[in-house]
Design a protein around this motif. Structure first.
Motif, PDB file in Angstrom:
ATOM      1  N   ALA A  57      13.878  -7.110 -58.620  1.00 29.52           N
ATOM      2  CA  ALA A  57      12.811  -7.576 -57.739  1.00 29.52           C
ATOM      3  C   ALA A  57      13.151  -7.366 -56.266  1.00 29.52           C
ATOM      4  CB  ALA A  57      12.524  -9.047 -58.014  1.00 29.52           C
ATOM      5  N   THR A 104      13.632  -1.553 -54.215  1.00 32.49           N
ATOM      6  CA  THR A 104      12.550  -0.604 -54.475  1.00 32.49           C
ATOM      7  C   THR A 104      12.907   0.220 -55.713  1.00 32.49           C
ATOM      8  OG1 THR A 104      11.944  -0.450 -52.140  1.00 32.49           O
ATOM      9  CG2 THR A 104      11.275   1.378 -53.569  1.00 32.49           C
ATOM     10  N   GLY A 132      -0.540  -2.065 -59.678  1.00 25.90           N
ATOM     11  CA  GLY A 132       0.384  -2.370 -58.597  1.00 25.90           C
ATOM     12  C   GLY A 132       1.326  -1.250 -58.220  1.00 25.90           C
ATOM     13  N   LEU A 165       7.380   1.037 -56.676  1.00 28.60           N
ATOM     14  CA  LEU A 165       7.065  -0.367 -56.460  1.00 28.60           C
ATOM     15  C   LEU A 165       8.075  -0.907 -55.456  1.00 28.60           C
ATOM     16  CD1 LEU A 165       4.862  -2.206 -57.600  1.00 28.60           C
ATOM     17  CD2 LEU A 165       6.536  -3.121 -59.198  1.00 28.60           C
ATOM     18  N   CYS A 216      10.297  -3.456 -52.788  1.00 27.46           N
ATOM     19  CA  CYS A 216      11.090  -4.668 -52.999  1.00 27.46           C
ATOM     20  C   CYS A 216      10.213  -5.899 -52.774  1.00 27.46           C
ATOM     21  CB  CYS A 216      12.294  -4.690 -52.059  1.00 27.46           C
ATOM     22  SG  CYS A 216      11.852  -4.638 -50.315  1.00 27.46           S
ATOM     23  N   GLY A 217      10.635  -6.998 -53.376  1.00 27.80           N
ATOM     24  CA  GLY A 217       9.911  -8.244 -53.218  1.00 27.80           C
ATOM     25  C   GLY A 217       8.928  -8.535 -54.325  1.00 27.80           C
ATOM     26  N   SER A 218       8.823  -7.671 -55.330  1.00 24.07           N
ATOM     27  CA  SER A 218       7.901  -7.905 -56.452  1.00 24.07           C
ATOM     28  C   SER A 218       8.637  -7.690 -57.762  1.00 24.07           C
ATOM     29  CB  SER A 218       6.698  -6.952 -56.359  1.00 24.07           C
ATOM     30  OG  SER A 218       7.135  -5.608 -56.341  1.00 24.07           O
ATOM     31  N   SER A 219       8.202  -8.419 -58.788  1.00 26.04           N
ATOM     32  CA  SER A 219       8.830  -8.260 -60.099  1.00 26.04           C
ATOM     33  C   SER A 219       8.516  -6.883 -60.654  1.00 26.04           C
ATOM     34  CB  SER A 219       8.336  -9.339 -61.060  1.00 26.04           C
ATOM     35  OG  SER A 219       6.936  -9.247 -61.224  1.00 26.04           O
ATOM     36  N   LYS A 220       9.443  -6.318 -61.370  1.00 17.36           N
ATOM     37  CA  LYS A 220       9.309  -4.941 -61.857  1.00 17.36           C
ATOM     38  C   LYS A 220       9.067  -4.931 -63.361  1.00 17.36           C
ATOM     39  CE  LYS A 220      10.428  -3.379 -57.724  1.00 17.36           C
ATOM     40  NZ  LYS A 220      10.819  -4.627 -57.075  1.00 17.36           N
TER      41      LYS A 220
END
Length: 416
Positions: free
Chosen positions: A275, A278, A298, A308, A310-314
């Protein structure tokens, strides 16, 4: 065909799918010719030494008519049933006809008559012959036989392949093995003499009977030869040995910082680390990338790459190409009955097989995965039986390939 080096000739097939030509050299292996329902089904022409073969094929395709064409449902790969063949009580069939067919009122429920729809102008129906009748309707069997246009006989004994199962079963119903099996274990329902016939010459087969149900057949099986195992002279199992190319999905390439891995393997980073970084997924083709972009909201699409920040669940679901998860689904965790692998084994065994387990769990649940793990640890008869429906699924070639690769790695370690 095995007509010698001096033989020459060709067969030409004209059907609704176009024109195909087979030289004699093309027929050293079995060929499946796709056809579409039409009348006549196809036009066959033969030249040279293949003229007799063309005449035989023309007679076979000529048996397909506009009305009441019957096919097997449960066995023999859906094979066409010729007019002079007998049907069998207690068996399911499919009927294909240009004309709409409605059975007489008293036969509809007895046959479990089921219209399947209309395909390209052809009506398709599925039905099952009953295995027993009530005594108050003695004329019912004769009425069914007249309606279907076939004689119907009592059930006969059958043979079922138990071990080893083939690499695959072709469209025509033949069992195909990539290497000659040491022996075949068969289950027999009912009594009858078991024999083995070869498409070329004769075969010396050792047939041993174990009790009323089990038969073991051993022989020196040759490549490019088809073998028929019969009961009382009636074919039940057809098999041959030929090279079988096995495709294993290579997955997609995933990049995060300095790390890269294959999407069919486990991510080397946990969910929290993924998360905070990148992640780029290289799809190798714009078409695949666009398809996966539609399946996964997304992700940013740029030519052949999905990204996707950084800062978001993958999480990325890519079907047969693999799946990106930060954590392992609880549904495919090792069950209580399974033996937990040692830490040193996790990277070499679990990571390699994870892509298989993810496919198994979607279709067969946690119990199916547990049974697959038992099989991979010990492919004995008991664990093979436990696989159940998995053993007959499209996944079994990949499971066997994983078992083979696992054994190869172990043997390689022992050599080192």
């Amino acid at each position: 065909m095995h007509l010698g080096e001096t033989a020459v000739g060709r067969v030409e097939v004209q059907s609704g799918l176009g024109h195909r030509t087979y030289q004699l050299t093309d027929l050293s292996a079995a060929r499946l010719v796709p056809l579409v329902p039409q009348v006549p089904l196809a036009t066959i022409a033969g030249f040279g030494d293949l003229l007799p073969l063309a005449a035989e094929l023309a007679g076979q395709v000529g048996a397909f008519t506009a009305d009441r064409n019957l096919f097997y449902v449960d066995e023999k790969g859906g094979r066409f049933i010729f007019r002079d063949e007998q049907l069998e009580w207690g068996t399911r069939y499919r009927l294909l006809s240009l004309l709409e067919i409605t059975p007489p009122l008293e036969l509809g429920s007895v046959l479990s008559w089921k219209p399947e729809g209309k395909f390209g102008g052809w009506h398709s129906y599925e039905f099952a012959l009953p295995s027993a009748f009530i005594g108050s309707k003695p004329d019912l069997p004769r009425g069914i036989a007249e309606f279907l246009g076939h004689r119907i006989r009592s059930p006969r004994p059958r043979l079922y392949v138990v071990d080893p199962l083939p690499h695959h079963v072709e469209v025509g119903g033949a069992y195909v093995y990539p290497a000659p099996p040491k022996s075949l274990l068969l289950r027999r329902s009912g009594s009858g003499e078991v024999s083995v016939m070869a498409s070329i010459g004769t075969v010396a087969a050792d047939i041993s009977v174990h009790g009323d149900e089990w038969i073991r057949v051993e022989g020196l099986w040759a490549d490019s030869c088809e073998y028929t195992i019969a009961i009382d002279g009636r074919e039940h199992v057809i098999f041959r040995v030929e090279p079988c190319e096995l495709f294993r999905p290579a997955g997609l390439s995933v990049f995060s910082g300095d790390l890269s891995w294959n999407l069919c393997a486990d991510a080397p980073l946990d969910a929290k680390t993924l998360a905070s970084n990148t992640v780029n997924v290289d799809c190798g083709s714009a078409r695949i990338a666009a398809h996966l972009s539609r399946l996964n909201d997304g992700w940013v699409l740029e030519e052949t790459r999905l990204s996707l920040p950084c800062g978001s669940s993958k999480h990325l679901y890519a079907g047969s190409f693999g799946e990106l998860r930060g954590v392992v689904p609880s549904s495919i965790q090792t069950s209580e009955e399974s033996v937990a692998p040692k830490p040193a084994e996790l990277q070499t065994v679990v990571g390699v097989n994870r892509w298989i387990e993810q496919l198994v769990v979607r279709a067969y649940g946690a119990e199916g995965v547990a049974n697959v793990r038992r099989y991979l640890s010990n492919a004995g008869s008991e664990n093979s039986y436990r696989l159940g429906a998995v053993m007959r699924s499209r996944l079994i070639p990949y499971i066997r390939a994983a078992k083979y690769q696992q054994r190869s790695r172990t043997e390689g370690d022992e050599e080192l």
